[in-house]
Design an enzyme around this catalytic site. Structure first.
Site, PDB file in Angstrom:
ATOM      1  CG  ASN A  83      -1.807  -1.141   1.409  1.00 48.06           C
ATOM      2  OD1 ASN A  83      -2.064  -1.578   2.533  1.00 48.06           O
ATOM      3  ND2 ASN A  83      -2.290  -1.700   0.313  1.00 48.06           N
ATOM      4  NE  ARG A  86      -2.456   1.559  -4.425  1.00 45.18           N
ATOM      5  CZ  ARG A  86      -2.014   0.450  -3.865  1.00 45.18           C
ATOM      6  NH1 ARG A  86      -0.720   0.283  -3.650  1.00 45.18           N
ATOM      7  NH2 ARG A  86      -2.850  -0.504  -3.489  1.00 45.18           N
ATOM      8  CB  CYS A 201      -5.009  -0.872  -8.732  1.00 51.12           C
ATOM      9  SG  CYS A 201      -5.793   0.585  -9.446  1.00 51.12           S
ATOM     10  CB  CYS A 353      -3.010 -14.465 -14.053  1.00 49.73           C
ATOM     11  SG  CYS A 353      -4.592 -14.177 -13.240  1.00 49.73           S
TER      12      CYS A 353
END
Length: 395
Positions: A83, A86, A201, A353
């Site tokens: 975190n 940002r 994100c 993924c």
């Protein structure tokens, strides 16, 4: 100067500023668009921020600095190292601490005059109306579709403005959804995208400084609504491209057939938003497309038992360099269609993924190409790192 929000207009007259507050907000007070009267409106205002992440961090810092009297905060997550690049309201020392506690600590260091009301819980249909009804304005800093629809619907039902923002990689956007004066979120997005079709994100990444731009835009719009100045982003969406350093404005129109805020609304209460967005983490089969999923624990057992299958990693090469499951064959999603000839259609194929979204797209592509025995790894390599092998870096 009349506030766009009637309750603030009625309440500010009873507000007084201390000598310390007059000194603190002096640069506001000398502005003819704000003055002492406007600062009292800010002090009288009650704003609810949903989320203390990338967007919630700058908007909360600036709303607190601006003198918003009461800040409600909804969050139930904890501070993680990922975190910090940002989410500037959180500090390294607070990693592992509830985000809501970390945010309150920083807010009160900046402005002890602000009253902070914490809601350390997930915002859900069962509690949203009860929480939101106490506030003049809601600022949506979330990053998932169920909560965005929930916040929108609750604000429409209660007649509240919803200051919206979203970010992804190098781009962001902001607007004000207020059904009484313009369109709502459902006017723009009547239906949610299929699960996994829009990367978050966490899966696609975000430039660390980008949330500062969009979060500050949300804070500016909130202050304008409270003061009743300028032209709010009602019916307008402001898009920001950081790579090109370009802002573009798009006109948003109210949908007369919107099921929530149109002429004949059919949605009159909050619904199950997880189900509406096609999310159900408890089901081993994705009911939307019939693709079966396999947990990382099941994958580990299959690998240990030497079962015959192909494990494909559809992330990008630069992600593969950060973390990998050693037995996986790297075929980035964008290359998969051109490399189908490398795969044996008679064998079981397991796809992973980072989190599961891109691998679901890959599974659909393989099914459409005629492959039959296709499985998606639920939670991706991130779940593998958390539950199977903690030496695999999380990113």
């Amino acid at each position: 100067m009349k506030s766009f929000i009637p309750r603030v207009e009625k309440t500010f007259s009873s507000m007084e500023l201390s000598l310390e507050e007059i000194k603190r907000y002096g640069r506001h007070l000398i502005m003819p668009e704000v003055t002492l009267e406007g600062q009292k409106k800010l002090k009288a205002a009650k704003v609810l921020a949903v989320g203390t992440g990338g967007l919630g961090s700058p908007l909360l810092l600036y709303l607190a600095s601006a003198g918003i009297g009461t800040l409600g905060i909804v969050d139930f997550d904890v501070v993680d190292h990922s975190n910090l690049h940002r989410q500037i309201i959180h500090k390294t020392k607070n990693v592992g601490k509830p985000k809501i506690e970390s945010a309150i600590e920083t807010i009160l260091e900046i402005n002890p005059n602000v009253k902070v009301q914490p809601y350390e819980m997930a915002l859900r249909s069962e509690n949203a109306l009860e929480i939101i009804k106490e506030y003049d304005c809601v600022v949506d800093g979330t990053d998932n579709f169920p909560t965005r629809y929930l916040v929108n619907d609750a604000c429409v039902l209660l007649g509240k403005p919803n200051v919206y923002g979203s970010i992804f990689r190098f781009e962001g956007q902001s607007t004000v959804f207020w059904a009484e004066k313009g369109p709502c979120y459902r006017c723009l997005y009547p239906e949610p995208p299929e699960p996994g079709m829009v990367p978050s994100c966490a899966e696609g990444g975000v430039l660390g400084v980008l949330p500062g731009v969009i979060g500050v835009l949300q804070a500016i719009e909130t202050v304008k609504l409270i003061l009743g100045i300028g032209k709010p982003l009602i019916g307008r969406l402001l898009h920001f491209d950081a790579l090109q350093m370009r802002f573009r404005e798009y006109v948003l129109r109210k949908d007369p057939d919107c099921p929530l805020c149109g002429k004949n609304p059919t949605i009159k209460e909050l619904i199950d938003y997880e189900a509406f967005c096609g999310l159900n983490n408890q089901q081993p089969i994705d009911l939307n497309n019939g693709i079966p999923s396999i947990s990382v624990e099941e994958l580990k057992r299959a690998l240990d038992n030497g079962e015959d299958f192909i494990l494909i990693d559809v992330r990008e090469e630069h992600e593969y360099q950060i973390a990998k499951i050693p037995s996986a064959k790297l075929i980035p999603l964008g290359q998969l269609h051109a490399r189908l000839h490398e795969l044996d259609s008679s064998r079981k194929i397991v796809v992973h993924c980072k989190l599961g979204g891109r691998s679901m797209k890959a599974c659909r592509m393989l099914l459409n190409a005629g492959f039959k025995n296709i499985w998606n790894v639920h939670g991706g390599i991130d779940a593998w790192s958390q539950l199977i092998d903690p030496t695999v870096p999380r990113y």
